[in-house]
Design a protein around this motif. Structure first.
Motif, PDB file in Angstrom:
ATOM      1  N   VAL A  63       0.797  -1.237   0.000  1.00  0.00           N
ATOM      2  CA  VAL A  63       0.000   0.000   0.000  1.00  0.00           C
ATOM      3  C   VAL A  63       0.828   1.285   0.000  1.00  0.00           C
ATOM      4  CG1 VAL A  63      -1.971  -1.108   1.117  1.00  0.00           C
ATOM      5  CG2 VAL A  63      -0.310   0.140   2.516  1.00  0.00           C
ATOM      6  N   ILE A  64       2.128   1.189   0.187  1.00  0.00           N
ATOM      7  CA  ILE A  64       2.973   2.391   0.171  1.00  0.00           C
ATOM      8  C   ILE A  64       3.443   2.600  -1.265  1.00  0.00           C
ATOM      9  CG2 ILE A  64       5.012   3.538   1.098  1.00  0.00           C
ATOM     10  CD1 ILE A  64       4.735   1.767   3.588  1.00  0.00           C
ATOM     11  N   PRO A  65       2.870   3.571  -1.968  1.00  0.00           N
ATOM     12  CA  PRO A  65       3.077   3.688  -3.419  1.00  0.00           C
ATOM     13  C   PRO A  65       4.507   4.014  -3.854  1.00  0.00           C
ATOM     14  CG  PRO A  65       1.832   5.565  -2.598  1.00  0.00           C
ATOM     15  CD  PRO A  65       1.974   4.600  -1.465  1.00  0.00           C
ATOM     16  N   ASN A  66       5.247   4.768  -3.088  1.00  0.00           N
ATOM     17  CA  ASN A  66       6.585   5.207  -3.515  1.00  0.00           C
ATOM     18  C   ASN A  66       7.712   4.353  -2.947  1.00  0.00           C
ATOM     19  OD1 ASN A  66       5.494   7.455  -4.914  1.00  0.00           O
ATOM     20  ND2 ASN A  66       5.275   8.500  -2.956  1.00  0.00           N
ATOM     21  N   LEU A  67       7.369   3.279  -2.260  1.00  0.00           N
ATOM     22  CA  LEU A  67       8.380   2.441  -1.624  1.00  0.00           C
ATOM     23  C   LEU A  67       9.291   1.818  -2.672  1.00  0.00           C
ATOM     24  CD1 LEU A  67       8.949   1.716   1.331  1.00  0.00           C
ATOM     25  CD2 LEU A  67       7.661  -0.382   0.975  1.00  0.00           C
ATOM     26  N   LYS A  68      10.590   2.010  -2.505  1.00  0.00           N
ATOM     27  CA  LYS A  68      11.553   1.450  -3.449  1.00  0.00           C
ATOM     28  C   LYS A  68      11.541  -0.068  -3.331  1.00  0.00           C
ATOM     29  CE  LYS A  68      14.661   5.370  -3.632  1.00  0.00           C
ATOM     30  NZ  LYS A  68      15.981   5.892  -3.320  1.00  0.00           N
ATOM     31  N   GLU A  69      11.627  -0.698  -4.492  1.00  0.00           N
ATOM     32  CA  GLU A  69      11.650  -2.153  -4.513  1.00  0.00           C
ATOM     33  C   GLU A  69      12.822  -2.652  -3.675  1.00  0.00           C
ATOM     34  OE1 GLU A  69      11.762  -5.674  -7.834  1.00  0.00           O
ATOM     35  OE2 GLU A  69      10.975  -3.721  -8.396  1.00  0.00           O
ATOM     36  N   ASN A  70      12.590  -3.660  -2.900  1.00  0.00           N
ATOM     37  CA  ASN A  70      13.592  -4.272  -2.018  1.00  0.00           C
ATOM     38  C   ASN A  70      14.063  -3.363  -0.884  1.00  0.00           C
ATOM     39  OD1 ASN A  70      13.626  -6.785  -3.351  1.00  0.00           O
ATOM     40  ND2 ASN A  70      14.990  -5.943  -4.905  1.00  0.00           N
ATOM     41  N   SER A  71      13.324  -2.299  -0.582  1.00  0.00           N
ATOM     42  CA  SER A  71      13.728  -1.472   0.558  1.00  0.00           C
ATOM     43  C   SER A  71      13.387  -2.174   1.869  1.00  0.00           C
ATOM     44  CB  SER A  71      13.086  -0.090   0.514  1.00  0.00           C
ATOM     45  OG  SER A  71      11.757  -0.124   0.940  1.00  0.00           O
ATOM     46  N   ILE A  72      12.491  -3.129   1.809  1.00  0.00           N
ATOM     47  CA  ILE A  72      12.178  -3.930   2.989  1.00  0.00           C
ATOM     48  C   ILE A  72      12.011  -5.377   2.553  1.00  0.00           C
ATOM     49  CG2 ILE A  72       9.691  -3.508   2.905  1.00  0.00           C
ATOM     50  CD1 ILE A  72       9.802  -3.490   6.001  1.00  0.00           C
ATOM     51  N   LYS A  73      12.672  -6.266   3.255  1.00  0.00           N
ATOM     52  CA  LYS A  73      12.613  -7.699   2.965  1.00  0.00           C
ATOM     53  C   LYS A  73      11.849  -8.380   4.095  1.00  0.00           C
ATOM     54  CE  LYS A  73      17.125  -7.604   0.759  1.00  0.00           C
ATOM     55  NZ  LYS A  73      18.507  -8.031   0.844  1.00  0.00           N
ATOM     56  N   PRO A  74      11.308  -9.570   3.824  1.00  0.00           N
ATOM     57  CA  PRO A  74      10.558 -10.275   4.873  1.00  0.00           C
ATOM     58  C   PRO A  74      11.462 -11.076   5.815  1.00  0.00           C
ATOM     59  CG  PRO A  74      10.437 -11.520   2.847  1.00  0.00           C
ATOM     60  CD  PRO A  74      11.187 -10.245   2.530  1.00  0.00           C
ATOM     61  N   TYR A  75      12.742 -10.742   5.829  1.00  0.00           N
ATOM     62  CA  TYR A  75      13.679 -11.405   6.735  1.00  0.00           C
ATOM     63  C   TYR A  75      14.836 -10.476   7.040  1.00  0.00           C
ATOM     64  CZ  TYR A  75      16.603 -12.081   2.615  1.00  0.00           C
ATOM     65  OH  TYR A  75      17.361 -11.865   1.501  1.00  0.00           O
ATOM     66  N   ILE A  85      33.311 -20.084  15.631  1.00  0.00           N
ATOM     67  CA  ILE A  85      32.488 -20.449  14.475  1.00  0.00           C
ATOM     68  C   ILE A  85      31.332 -19.465  14.380  1.00  0.00           C
ATOM     69  CG2 ILE A  85      31.005 -22.226  13.465  1.00  0.00           C
ATOM     70  CD1 ILE A  85      32.692 -24.294  15.019  1.00  0.00           C
ATOM     71  N   THR A  86      31.174 -18.888  13.176  1.00  0.00           N
ATOM     72  CA  THR A  86      30.091 -17.938  12.946  1.00  0.00           C
ATOM     73  C   THR A  86      28.926 -18.659  12.283  1.00  0.00           C
ATOM     74  OG1 THR A  86      31.661 -16.129  12.685  1.00  0.00           O
ATOM     75  CG2 THR A  86      29.441 -15.777  11.808  1.00  0.00           C
ATOM     76  N   THR A  87      27.752 -18.504  12.869  1.00  0.00           N
ATOM     77  CA  THR A  87      26.528 -19.052  12.299  1.00  0.00           C
ATOM     78  C   THR A  87      25.619 -17.889  11.958  1.00  0.00           C
ATOM     79  OG1 THR A  87      26.734 -21.004  13.723  1.00  0.00           O
ATOM     80  CG2 THR A  87      24.600 -20.642  12.668  1.00  0.00           C
ATOM     81  N   THR A  88      25.114 -17.878  10.734  1.00  0.00           N
ATOM     82  CA  THR A  88      24.230 -16.807  10.294  1.00  0.00           C
ATOM     83  C   THR A  88      22.812 -17.349  10.187  1.00  0.00           C
ATOM     84  OG1 THR A  88      26.030 -15.728   9.118  1.00  0.00           O
ATOM     85  CG2 THR A  88      23.791 -15.079   8.501  1.00  0.00           C
ATOM     86  N   TYR A  89      21.874 -16.562  10.690  1.00  0.00           N
ATOM     87  CA  TYR A  89      20.470 -16.949  10.699  1.00  0.00           C
ATOM     88  C   TYR A  89      19.652 -15.954   9.886  1.00  0.00           C
ATOM     89  CZ  TYR A  89      21.796 -19.823  14.707  1.00  0.00           C
ATOM     90  OH  TYR A  89      22.388 -20.736  15.525  1.00  0.00           O
ATOM     91  N   TYR A  90      18.519 -16.428   9.381  1.00  0.00           N
ATOM     92  CA  TYR A  90      17.504 -15.577   8.784  1.00  0.00           C
ATOM     93  C   TYR A  90      16.384 -15.459   9.801  1.00  0.00           C
ATOM     94  CZ  TYR A  90      19.741 -16.784   4.298  1.00  0.00           C
ATOM     95  OH  TYR A  90      20.624 -16.972   3.273  1.00  0.00           O
ATOM     96  N   TYR A  91      16.131 -14.256  10.268  1.00  0.00           N
ATOM     97  CA  TYR A  91      15.029 -14.002  11.191  1.00  0.00           C
ATOM     98  C   TYR A  91      13.823 -13.579  10.360  1.00  0.00           C
ATOM     99  CZ  TYR A  91      18.750 -14.191  14.594  1.00  0.00           C
ATOM    100  OH  TYR A  91      19.810 -14.611  15.353  1.00  0.00           O
ATOM    101  N   LEU A  92      12.724 -14.304  10.508  1.00  0.00           N
ATOM    102  CA  LEU A  92      11.555 -14.124   9.665  1.00  0.00           C
ATOM    103  C   LEU A  92      10.457 -13.378  10.397  1.00  0.00           C
ATOM    104  CD1 LEU A  92      11.459 -17.743   8.184  1.00  0.00           C
ATOM    105  CD2 LEU A  92      12.853 -15.805   7.466  1.00  0.00           C
ATOM    106  N   CYS A  93       9.353 -13.196   9.714  1.00  0.00           N
ATOM    107  CA  CYS A  93       8.200 -12.523  10.303  1.00  0.00           C
ATOM    108  C   CYS A  93       7.635 -13.312  11.478  1.00  0.00           C
ATOM    109  CB  CYS A  93       7.109 -12.322   9.244  1.00  0.00           C
ATOM    110  SG  CYS A  93       7.523 -11.073   8.020  1.00  0.00           S
ATOM    111  N   LYS A  94       6.822 -12.637  12.245  1.00  0.00           N
ATOM    112  CA  LYS A  94       6.178 -13.199  13.431  1.00  0.00           C
ATOM    113  C   LYS A  94       5.505 -14.534  13.099  1.00  0.00           C
ATOM    114  CE  LYS A  94       3.310 -10.889  16.718  1.00  0.00           C
ATOM    115  NZ  LYS A  94       2.239  -9.915  16.847  1.00  0.00           N
TER     116      LYS A  94
END
Length: 129
Positions: A63-75, A85-94
């Motif tokens: 619904v935000i008309p001017n939002l740049k593509e990929n300015s917000i990701k779902p993770y 040791i480094t472990t990387t995680y993807y934190y997702l939506c609620k």
């Protein structure tokens, strides 16, 4: 700087400004009305996606008309170093499980595709296409 326990009454004052980048990582927007941003000039939205269900975030992005593509990701990505040791995680939506980078990349791709499909669906429903 916004602290994680910060609360504000509403983000509606942002709507009638020339603000193009809005960041909120606080605890709560008391009126819970993020969809008011549909009437804003925002191009970049930086919020804690873990506070939204996937459908809620997709609707907001749609619904935000001017939002740049990929300015917000779902993770979000985050790393933890333990015993060298480094472990990387993807934190997702609620309500979604955390994924491991490198192990769950296929699951992440499906999740992102679901998000993008929801955004398209909501854009068609809102007339912003």
């Amino acid at each position: 700087m916004v602290w994680s326990k910060s609360k504000i009454q509403s983000i509606k004052p942002v709507v009638n400004t020339n603000i193009t980048h809005f960041a909120w990582s606080g605890d709560k927007v008391e009126d819970k009305d993020f969809l008011c941003l549909a009437n804003s000039k925002l191009e970049i939205l930086d919020i804690n996606i873990c506070r939204f269900k996937l459908e809620e975030l997709a609707r907001l992005v749609a619904v935000i008309p001017n939002l740049k593509e990929n300015s917000i990701k779902p993770y979000r990505e985050g790393s933890i170093m333990e015993k060298g040791i480094t472990t990387t995680y993807y934190y997702l939506c609620k309500g979604k499980k955390t994924l491991h980078k490198g192990q769950d990349d296929e699951k992440l791709a499906k999740y992102v595709a679901e998000f993008e499909g929801l955004v398209k669906k909501y854009k068609k429903g809102s007339g912003n296409d």
